[in-house]
Design a protein around this motif. Structure first.
Motif, short mmCIF file in Angstrom:
data_model
loop_
_atom_site.label_atom_id
_atom_site.label_comp_id
_atom_site.label_asym_id
_atom_site.label_seq_id
_atom_site.Cartn_x
_atom_site.Cartn_y
_atom_site.Cartn_z
N ALA A 1 0.81 -1.23 0.00
CA ALA A 1 0.00 0.00 0.00
C ALA A 1 0.84 1.27 0.00
CB ALA A 1 -0.98 0.00 1.17
N VAL A 2 2.03 1.21 -0.55
CA VAL A 2 2.93 2.38 -0.56
C VAL A 2 2.91 3.11 -1.90
CG1 VAL A 2 5.35 3.06 -0.54
CG2 VAL A 2 4.47 1.55 1.24
N ASN A 3 3.08 2.38 -2.99
CA ASN A 3 3.27 3.00 -4.30
C ASN A 3 1.92 3.42 -4.89
OD1 ASN A 3 6.17 2.57 -4.42
ND2 ASN A 3 5.64 0.41 -4.60
N SER A 4 1.37 4.50 -4.36
CA SER A 4 0.04 4.96 -4.75
C SER A 4 -0.07 5.22 -6.24
CB SER A 4 -0.31 6.25 -4.01
OG SER A 4 -0.17 6.10 -2.63
N LEU A 5 0.97 5.79 -6.82
CA LEU A 5 0.97 6.13 -8.24
C LEU A 5 1.63 5.05 -9.09
CD1 LEU A 5 2.00 9.91 -8.06
CD2 LEU A 5 -0.29 8.90 -7.93
N GLY A 6 1.91 3.90 -8.50
CA GLY A 6 2.65 2.87 -9.22
C GLY A 6 4.14 3.18 -9.22
N HIS A 7 4.85 2.57 -10.14
CA HIS A 7 6.30 2.69 -10.21
C HIS A 7 6.72 3.71 -11.27
CE1 HIS A 7 6.75 -0.83 -7.63
NE2 HIS A 7 5.78 -1.38 -8.34
N ALA B 1 -6.58 12.72 16.52
CA ALA B 1 -5.33 12.63 15.76
C ALA B 1 -5.40 11.43 14.85
CB ALA B 1 -4.12 12.51 16.70
N ILE B 2 -4.67 11.52 13.73
CA ILE B 2 -4.48 10.36 12.87
C ILE B 2 -2.99 10.25 12.55
CG2 ILE B 2 -6.79 10.51 11.86
CD1 ILE B 2 -5.50 11.65 9.31
N THR B 3 -2.57 9.03 12.24
CA THR B 3 -1.20 8.82 11.79
C THR B 3 -1.23 8.33 10.35
OG1 THR B 3 -1.25 6.58 12.77
CG2 THR B 3 -0.23 8.35 14.06
N VAL B 4 -0.30 8.84 9.55
CA VAL B 4 -0.25 8.51 8.13
C VAL B 4 1.19 8.22 7.72
CG1 VAL B 4 -2.30 9.85 7.55
CG2 VAL B 4 -0.07 10.96 7.47
N ALA B 5 1.34 7.47 6.65
CA ALA B 5 2.65 7.16 6.08
C ALA B 5 2.39 6.45 4.75
CB ALA B 5 3.49 6.31 7.03
N LYS B 6 3.16 5.41 4.45
CA LYS B 6 2.97 4.58 3.26
C LYS B 6 2.58 5.39 2.03
CE LYS B 6 1.96 0.10 5.49
NZ LYS B 6 3.03 -0.69 4.91
N GLY B 7 1.29 5.37 1.67
CA GLY B 7 0.85 5.93 0.40
C GLY B 7 1.03 7.41 0.22
N ILE B 8 1.20 8.18 1.31
CA ILE B 8 1.32 9.63 1.12
C ILE B 8 2.62 9.99 0.40
CG2 ILE B 8 -0.07 10.09 3.17
CD1 ILE B 8 2.52 11.19 4.49
N GLY B 9 3.65 9.15 0.50
CA GLY B 9 4.91 9.44 -0.15
C GLY B 9 5.08 8.73 -1.48
N GLY B 10 4.19 7.83 -1.82
CA GLY B 10 4.25 7.15 -3.11
C GLY B 10 5.53 6.37 -3.34
N GLY B 11 6.24 6.02 -2.27
CA GLY B 11 7.50 5.30 -2.40
C GLY B 11 8.66 6.01 -1.73
N PHE B 12 8.46 7.27 -1.36
CA PHE B 12 9.50 8.01 -0.63
C PHE B 12 9.19 7.92 0.86
CE2 PHE B 12 12.48 11.12 0.64
CZ PHE B 12 13.39 11.23 -0.40
N PRO B 13 10.18 7.61 1.70
CA PRO B 13 9.92 7.42 3.14
C PRO B 13 9.46 8.71 3.82
CG PRO B 13 12.04 6.46 2.52
CD PRO B 13 11.58 7.29 1.36
N VAL C 1 8.05 15.61 -2.26
CA VAL C 1 7.57 14.44 -3.00
C VAL C 1 6.17 14.06 -2.53
CG1 VAL C 1 7.97 12.00 -3.48
CG2 VAL C 1 9.90 13.60 -3.45
N ALA C 2 5.96 14.02 -1.23
CA ALA C 2 4.63 13.66 -0.71
C ALA C 2 3.57 14.65 -1.17
CB ALA C 2 4.66 13.59 0.82
N SER C 3 3.90 15.93 -1.18
CA SER C 3 2.94 16.92 -1.63
C SER C 3 2.59 16.72 -3.10
CB SER C 3 3.50 18.33 -1.41
OG SER C 3 2.46 19.29 -1.41
N ALA C 4 3.60 16.38 -3.90
CA ALA C 4 3.36 16.14 -5.33
C ALA C 4 2.51 14.88 -5.54
CB ALA C 4 4.69 16.01 -6.07
N VAL C 5 2.79 13.84 -4.76
CA VAL C 5 2.02 12.60 -4.87
C VAL C 5 0.55 12.84 -4.51
CG1 VAL C 5 1.68 10.32 -3.83
CG2 VAL C 5 3.97 11.04 -4.53
N LEU C 6 0.30 13.52 -3.40
CA LEU C 6 -1.08 13.79 -2.98
C LEU C 6 -1.79 14.70 -3.97
CD1 LEU C 6 -0.52 14.27 0.85
CD2 LEU C 6 -1.51 12.28 -0.30
N ALA C 7 -1.06 15.66 -4.54
CA ALA C 7 -1.66 16.54 -5.54
C ALA C 7 -2.08 15.76 -6.77
CB ALA C 7 -0.68 17.65 -5.91
N GLU C 8 -1.27 14.78 -7.16
CA GLU C 8 -1.60 13.97 -8.34
C GLU C 8 -2.76 13.03 -8.04
OE1 GLU C 8 -1.51 12.23 -12.18
OE2 GLU C 8 -0.93 14.18 -11.34
#
Length: 408
Positions: A53-59, A249-261, A293-300
């Motif tokens: 569930a990390v690579n939201s936009l694929g590779h 509160a919520i915690t997020v990770a994985k998909g927000i970075g699309g592959g970037f930690p 990178v995360a901002s760009a991934v979420l924007a896309e």
């Protein structure tokens, strides 16, 4: 030193040089594009796990590649003694998507475990000595660091590393159990809206609403772990939004970075003001490269309508699995593109291995469940190919079971 792209020697290198915490590596992947991966021999695989569930936009998505390249050539790291434009832009974006309102705040880490460690400390700051209890759910998963392992409701994971950090209690995932357990000495309740590592298990109907009402009544924080379910994965930006509640509160990770930690703790209201200078920190957390990178991934994800695509494709994938009519499949769980396939026998690892042979990457979180979490970008072509490959994998294992039954 052997050739690291030689598919005949990489296993020897892995056995010699890597720790065994991840077990035997299944393959040596050297390239990815879209929903596909290639091994060193040039074999192509359909990736329906997306790095869990990390690579939201694929590779190798152009938006991801451009964001990494542009920001790496501009500013990568300066420490948290300073602010940077990408850090501020992402915080505003996360607050808007989560619906925190003007009072929300964001703390950055580098992973989901770090986000949950920050949330654990937030709960302690909120509770103080008068509220020593923290509630979590049995069979939950919140990480493997010592703090998050205490939150994780899996005794077999905890056993080798005890004693655990005190104060955490694990409950059955029922409203009745929560009502019986919560009182004014509880600092926080941690929960996953869908238990991913347990086999993609949904919480009972009304559980999130009851959790919000009970925690508010007793002055406890409701902290929702959206690490696997966030960033559009379940067909909503965050899974809690489907329940119509507002957590603390919520915690997020994985998909927000699309592959970037990257990971983050997002707070609502004034809860984030509990942190004070020196109370928590991370050297790399919130660095401009990761946040850009995360901002760009979420924007896309937002621009391309991928939250809606996850909802639509999730229904399509579940329908296609049901249409296979495999006697191995006993049920299909989850929301959007986080899907659990229940199996009639404890053969999940065999199904994963058969899928791998047929060129499909999937996952077995336990012996009788297959987990699917493909890129949010998948379309008709990938769904059709998945149905074909998964059907073949199920048939391979079913045939083996029949053959074994005939022999016995």
């Amino acid at each position: 030193m052997s050739d690291l792209t030689d598919n005949s020697t990489w296993r020897e290198d892995a056995d010699r040089d890597l720790t065994f915490n991840a077990g035997d590596r299944l393959e040596l992947f050297v390239r990815g594009e879209g929903a596909y991966l290639w091994d060193a021999d040039g074999k192509r695989y359909l990736d329906f796990l997306a790095g869990i569930a990390v690579n939201s936009l694929g590779h190798a998505h152009p938006v991801f590649v451009e964001a990494v390249s542009r920001q790496a050539a501009t500013l990568a790291h300066v420490s948290n003694y300073f602010a940077t434009p990408p850090q501020l832009e992402l915080a505003a974006r996360l607050k808007r998507l989560a619906g925190t309102g003007p009072g929300g705040r964001v703390y950055y880490g580098n992973s989901g475990a770090e986000a949950n460690e920050a949330a654990f400390k937030l709960a302690r700051l909120h509770g103080g000595p008068e509220r020593p209890r923290i509630l979590s759910l049995l069979d939950s998963f919140h990480g493997r660091t010592m703090g998050t392992l205490a939150l994780t409701g899996k005794p077999w994971m905890q056993a080798p590393f005890g004693p655990m950090i005190p104060g955490v209690e694990h409950l059955e995932s029922t409203i009745e159990a929560l009502e019986a357990a919560i009182d004014d000495r509880v600092a926080a309740l941690f929960l996953e809206p869908v238990k991913g590592e347990a086999g993609v298990i949904d919480l009972p109907a009304g559980f999130l609403q009851a959790a919000r009402e009970l925690t508010a009544r007793h002055g406890a924080l409701l902290i929702v772990d959206e690490i696997q379910t966030g960033a559009g994965r379940t067909g909503e930006w965050f899974a809690f939004q489907r329940a119509g509640i507002v957590p603390d509160a919520i915690t997020v990770a994985k998909g927000i970075g699309g592959g970037f930690p990257i990971g983050a703790l997002i707070t609502f209201g004034t809860v984030g003001e509990l942190f004070y200078p020196g109370s928590h920190g991370s050297t790399f957390g919130g660095n401009p490269l990761a946040t850009a990178v995360a901002s760009a991934v979420l924007a896309e994800i937002e621009r391309a309508g991928l939250v809606e695509n996850a909802a639509e494709r999730g229904i399509q994938v579940r329908d296609r699995i049901a249409a296979l009519g495999s006697p191995l499949v006993t049920g299909i769980r989850g929301e959007g593109l986080l899907i659990g396939v229940g199996l009639a026998h404890p053969v999940a690892k065999a199904v994963v291995a058969a899928a791998h042979q047929h060129g499909l990457v999937i996952n077995a979180p336990n012996d009788d469940t297959i987990r699917l979490a493909p890129p949010l970008t998948i379309g008709d072509v990938e769904v059709d190919e998945f149905a074909d490959l998964f059907g073949r994998a199920l048939a391979t294992v079913q045939d083996a079971l029949v053959l074994e039954g005939n022999r016995s």
